[in-house]
Design an enzyme around this catalytic site. Sequence first.
Site, PDB file in Angstrom:
ATOM      1  N   LYS A 182      25.477  44.221  28.289  1.00 44.42           N
ATOM      2  CA  LYS A 182      24.635  43.904  29.443  1.00 44.42           C
ATOM      3  C   LYS A 182      25.463  43.974  30.718  1.00 44.42           C
ATOM      4  O   LYS A 182      26.232  43.086  31.036  1.00 44.42           O
ATOM      5  CB  LYS A 182      24.001  42.510  29.333  1.00 44.42           C
ATOM      6  CG  LYS A 182      22.851  42.367  30.323  1.00 44.42           C
ATOM      7  CD  LYS A 182      22.523  40.951  30.696  1.00 44.42           C
ATOM      8  CE  LYS A 182      23.417  40.383  31.772  1.00 44.42           C
ATOM      9  NZ  LYS A 182      23.342  41.070  33.083  1.00 44.42           N
ATOM     10  N   GLU A 257      36.581  35.443  30.018  1.00 42.07           N
ATOM     11  CA  GLU A 257      37.538  35.701  31.099  1.00 42.07           C
ATOM     12  C   GLU A 257      36.861  35.238  32.384  1.00 42.07           C
ATOM     13  O   GLU A 257      35.895  35.841  32.828  1.00 42.07           O
ATOM     14  CB  GLU A 257      37.880  37.193  31.119  1.00 42.07           C
ATOM     15  CG  GLU A 257      39.217  37.453  31.765  1.00 42.07           C
ATOM     16  CD  GLU A 257      39.107  37.646  33.248  1.00 42.07           C
ATOM     17  OE1 GLU A 257      38.919  36.628  33.982  1.00 42.07           O
ATOM     18  OE2 GLU A 257      39.204  38.789  33.679  1.00 42.07           O
ATOM     19  N   CYS A 291      39.275  38.898  39.656  1.00 41.30           N
ATOM     20  CA  CYS A 291      39.439  37.630  38.934  1.00 41.30           C
ATOM     21  C   CYS A 291      40.859  37.088  39.099  1.00 41.30           C
ATOM     22  O   CYS A 291      41.062  35.894  39.111  1.00 41.30           O
ATOM     23  CB  CYS A 291      39.086  37.803  37.468  1.00 41.30           C
ATOM     24  SG  CYS A 291      39.894  39.202  36.716  1.00 41.30           S
ATOM     25  N   GLU A 389      37.134  29.130  43.362  1.00 43.38           N
ATOM     26  CA  GLU A 389      37.211  30.598  43.432  1.00 43.38           C
ATOM     27  C   GLU A 389      36.208  31.089  44.485  1.00 43.38           C
ATOM     28  O   GLU A 389      35.025  30.771  44.417  1.00 43.38           O
ATOM     29  CB  GLU A 389      36.881  31.210  42.064  1.00 43.38           C
ATOM     30  CG  GLU A 389      37.101  32.704  42.048  1.00 43.38           C
ATOM     31  CD  GLU A 389      36.893  33.313  40.663  1.00 43.38           C
ATOM     32  OE1 GLU A 389      35.824  33.101  40.070  1.00 43.38           O
ATOM     33  OE2 GLU A 389      37.804  34.007  40.186  1.00 43.38           O
TER      34      GLU A 389
HETATM   35  P1  NAI Z   1      28.001  35.367  36.995  1.00 41.81           P
HETATM   36  O1  NAI Z   1      29.006  34.692  36.153  1.00 41.81           O
HETATM   37  O2  NAI Z   1      26.673  34.700  37.184  1.00 41.81           O
HETATM   38  O3  NAI Z   1      27.695  36.846  36.408  1.00 41.81           O
HETATM   39  C1  NAI Z   1      28.515  37.554  35.528  1.00 41.81           C
HETATM   40  C2  NAI Z   1      27.668  38.132  34.393  1.00 41.81           C
HETATM   41  O4  NAI Z   1      27.082  37.067  33.665  1.00 41.81           O
HETATM   42  C3  NAI Z   1      26.488  39.012  34.849  1.00 41.81           C
HETATM   43  O5  NAI Z   1      26.297  40.066  33.933  1.00 41.81           O
HETATM   44  C4  NAI Z   1      25.323  38.053  34.775  1.00 41.81           C
HETATM   45  O6  NAI Z   1      24.084  38.707  34.588  1.00 41.81           O
HETATM   46  C5  NAI Z   1      25.681  37.235  33.556  1.00 41.81           C
HETATM   47  N1  NAI Z   1      25.047  35.908  33.503  1.00 41.81           N
HETATM   48  C6  NAI Z   1      24.702  35.095  34.534  1.00 41.81           C
HETATM   49  N2  NAI Z   1      24.139  33.965  34.077  1.00 41.81           N
HETATM   50  C7  NAI Z   1      24.112  34.065  32.721  1.00 41.81           C
HETATM   51  C8  NAI Z   1      23.642  33.208  31.679  1.00 41.81           C
HETATM   52  N3  NAI Z   1      23.074  32.030  31.944  1.00 41.81           N
HETATM   53  N4  NAI Z   1      23.789  33.616  30.398  1.00 41.81           N
HETATM   54  C9  NAI Z   1      24.365  34.799  30.108  1.00 41.81           C
HETATM   55  N5  NAI Z   1      24.810  35.659  31.055  1.00 41.81           N
HETATM   56  C10 NAI Z   1      24.693  35.288  32.342  1.00 41.81           C
HETATM   57  O7  NAI Z   1      28.657  35.679  38.388  1.00 41.81           O
HETATM   58  P2  NAI Z   1      27.938  35.820  39.823  1.00 41.81           P
HETATM   59  O8  NAI Z   1      26.856  34.808  39.955  1.00 41.81           O
HETATM   60  O9  NAI Z   1      27.568  37.225  40.002  1.00 41.81           O
HETATM   61  O10 NAI Z   1      29.135  35.458  40.794  1.00 41.81           O
HETATM   62  C11 NAI Z   1      29.443  34.100  41.091  1.00 41.81           C
HETATM   63  C12 NAI Z   1      30.924  33.872  41.053  1.00 41.81           C
HETATM   64  O11 NAI Z   1      31.421  34.151  39.762  1.00 41.81           O
HETATM   65  C13 NAI Z   1      31.756  34.753  41.950  1.00 41.81           C
HETATM   66  O12 NAI Z   1      31.780  34.290  43.259  1.00 41.81           O
HETATM   67  C14 NAI Z   1      33.096  34.661  41.282  1.00 41.81           C
HETATM   68  O13 NAI Z   1      33.746  33.485  41.684  1.00 41.81           O
HETATM   69  C15 NAI Z   1      32.771  34.555  39.821  1.00 41.81           C
HETATM   70  N6  NAI Z   1      32.935  35.851  39.130  1.00 41.81           N
HETATM   71  C16 NAI Z   1      34.082  36.055  38.424  1.00 41.81           C
HETATM   72  C17 NAI Z   1      34.316  37.264  37.835  1.00 41.81           C
HETATM   73  C18 NAI Z   1      35.576  37.516  37.086  1.00 41.81           C
HETATM   74  O14 NAI Z   1      36.044  38.637  37.045  1.00 41.81           O
HETATM   75  N7  NAI Z   1      36.138  36.551  36.409  1.00 41.81           N
HETATM   76  C19 NAI Z   1      33.387  38.390  37.964  1.00 41.81           C
HETATM   77  C20 NAI Z   1      32.172  38.053  38.668  1.00 41.81           C
HETATM   78  C21 NAI Z   1      31.989  36.821  39.242  1.00 41.81           C
END
Ligand code: NAI
Length: 493
Positions: A182, A257, A291, A389
């Site tokens: 996904k 991660e 990240c 973050e």
């Molecule tokens: P997010 O963690 O919500 O999204 C990442 C992935 O998780 C996307 O594919 C999303 O559709 C999925 N997701 C979201 N909620 C979910 C749930 N309840 N169950 C299963 N999958 C789910 O990240 P978002 O909201 O786009 O960004 C928010 C913050 O997250 C950013 O500001 C950053 O701090 C952090 N982030 C960290 C990343 C990393 O590389 N470690 C990458 C993206 C975001």
Amino acid sequence: MSSTAQPTVKTYQNYIHGKWTANAASQTFPVYDPSTEEVIAQVASASASDVDQAVKAARAAFDSGPWPQTTAQDRGRILFKLAEKIRQNAAMLAEIESRNSGKPIVEAEFDIADVATCFEYYGGLANKVTGSVLPVPANALSFTLREPVGVAGQIIPWNFPLLMAAWKLAPAIAAGCTCVLKPAEQTPLTALEFANWFEEVGLPPGVVNVINGVGEIAGAALVTHPGVDKIAFTGSAAVGKIIVKSAADTLKRVTLELGGKSPNIFFADADWEAAVDGALFGVFINQGEVCSAGSRILVEKKIYSKFVESMTEKAKRIKLGPPMDRDTKMGPLVSKEQYERVGSYLELGKKEAKTAIGGGRPKGFGKGYYVEPTIFYDVDNNARISREEIFGPVASVIPFENEADAIRIANDTPYGLAGAVWTRDIFKAFRLVKSMRAGIIWVNHMQPTYVEAPWGGYKQSGFGRELGPWGLEEYLETKQVFVNLDETPIGWY
Ligand code: NAI
Ligand code: MG
């Protein structure tokens, strides 16, 4: 795939069991170009029942059909063919990645090259998975078999869209798993283009399925589905915690991660120009949407003022611009949501610390989610801008007194993904390496990442490792086999 009335807006479906499949209710969501704020694609939005179809396809492909009979050599060849497709179409993929995520085209080209390298690496590893024979007593033979974990649900973030998909798909295929991928709802396009080649390279239907949809619906359905054996996730710590809780009912294997608040530490004896560059590169590459961003810049007091000044002078030269311009060093943030999120941290930072440069929207940009490279200094490590973050081009510079002070501040965070130390003193460098509680430590650099080396976090940056043989391990189970060589009955009863 079909086009809508507006010719540039392509419509994408879900890729399930080797076929492009519309959402059961024909619902779609828009995908944007963050530099123009325009819709560039419409994508089928997977509901829980679409996810169920994809999981059933992956389950069936894992349990029967040609996949379990496919040899390790053949899985390796499939991975090499995927790498070849990526290399042949690198320019197209880089352009879509850049346009959809906002990252500069030059950086997108590096990402796509890394994607190909990742498939090549695991292509080579596929037929090198071996068990071991164990030194049990002479009247028995004991050995291990390494077997695929099963159906892997892979949830991808938007900052390195196809690269993060590669880090998960390549080891899963090498191991003999099947996948439901996904992509992030903001940036699904490269993964969808990639799926066009699955049939041609010889992936049987159902081995890799790609579903689009928002995290709370499609992602959540994947995490709770009883047909999924493992979840691999990269994203926010908040969602990581939700995933661990909701995967508990079906006791899935989970690897996470989750990003961090990584310290980038500068001692007075560091090479000056390299250090200033490294401080900026560590936090501003990919608009800070990394990240492992070195978002806490710890600087020895002796050089602190001059270092902040030098960083500020050099930061003025960072060229913001349209992602497709080859001299652009920083594009827009990925989405309106991220722009607003980072914006709120900029307002907070202005209250919590002093601003050396930036702090808002750059001048002369009518459209697009652009944010100035921002340096806050005299930041207290208890400030929210040095604990949370931000995931944008925002640096918090923190002074430190001495080595012990640097180590204390570096480790004073709930996260532990990465860290870096800059010094010419090898004794000090290695003391720091051993003292920092994080999964990746760079010495006199920050951010280089190689497929051969492990990637993952300590503490609340998650668990499990990606890349290298470690990444493959996460897709394997270990079966212990005991063979009795002694023909006499047990004689117990
Ligand atoms: P997010 O963690 O919500 O999204 C990442 C992935 O998780 C996307 O594919 C999303 O559709 C999925 N997701 C979201 N909620 C979910 C749930 N309840 N169950 C299963 N999958 C789910 O990240 P978002 O909201 O786009 O960004 C928010 C913050 O997250 C950013 O500001 C950053 O701090 C952090 N982030 C960290 C990343 C990393 O590389 N470690 C990458 C993206 C975001
Ligand atoms: Mg979210």
